[in-house]
Design an enzyme around this catalytic site. Sequence first.
Site, PDB file in Angstrom:
ATOM      1  N   CYS A  86     -27.806 -25.908 -17.226  1.00 43.64           N
ATOM      2  CA  CYS A  86     -26.390 -25.896 -17.596  1.00 43.64           C
ATOM      3  C   CYS A  86     -26.011 -24.439 -17.837  1.00 43.64           C
ATOM      4  O   CYS A  86     -26.496 -23.556 -17.140  1.00 43.64           O
ATOM      5  CB  CYS A  86     -26.125 -26.784 -18.807  1.00 43.64           C
ATOM      6  N   ARG A 103     -26.870 -28.588 -22.941  1.00 45.02           N
ATOM      7  CA  ARG A 103     -26.441 -29.773 -22.192  1.00 45.02           C
ATOM      8  C   ARG A 103     -27.539 -30.258 -21.259  1.00 45.02           C
ATOM      9  O   ARG A 103     -27.734 -31.460 -21.078  1.00 45.02           O
ATOM     10  CB  ARG A 103     -25.171 -29.476 -21.371  1.00 45.02           C
TER      11      ARG A 103
END
Length: 146
Positions: free
Chosen positions: A78, A83
């Site tokens: 990410c 994430r």
Amino acid sequence: MPIKQQVPPEAYETLKQNPDALYLDVRTEGEFAAGHAAGAINIPVMVAKGPGQMQLNLDFVEVAEKVIPKGKKLVVGCMAGGRSQRACEMLEDAGFTDLTNVVGGFGGQRDQSGQVVVAGWKEAGLPVTNDLGDAAYAAQKAKAGV
């Protein structure tokens, strides 16, 4: 089994040594379009809810299951690594078995003062592209309901 953690240069070596491995970029479509690891596909784990607000993409696992075999070696990135770690956990829960989180992601991991503590894919000088040719394959299939 714990999810493997690699900084961008290590992740790049993993991809080079495993030609069948796939870089899965879980950033938003806009972030992906602005630049991504060469050869990556995009399935956002979070989607924009409103200005400055994000929410979990409830279709993330379903789309991943439709376009990626569960035994495929996945290098998941990410912007900084948060994430993508969450995405790895979700994929692991869904039965994906060979997952690596890219610590530092595309843009680098920063400490509380904003100093870069892990250089990102881009800053590490690794192959980057803005080409959306086949890279947006997963997102396109998702929109098509495949």
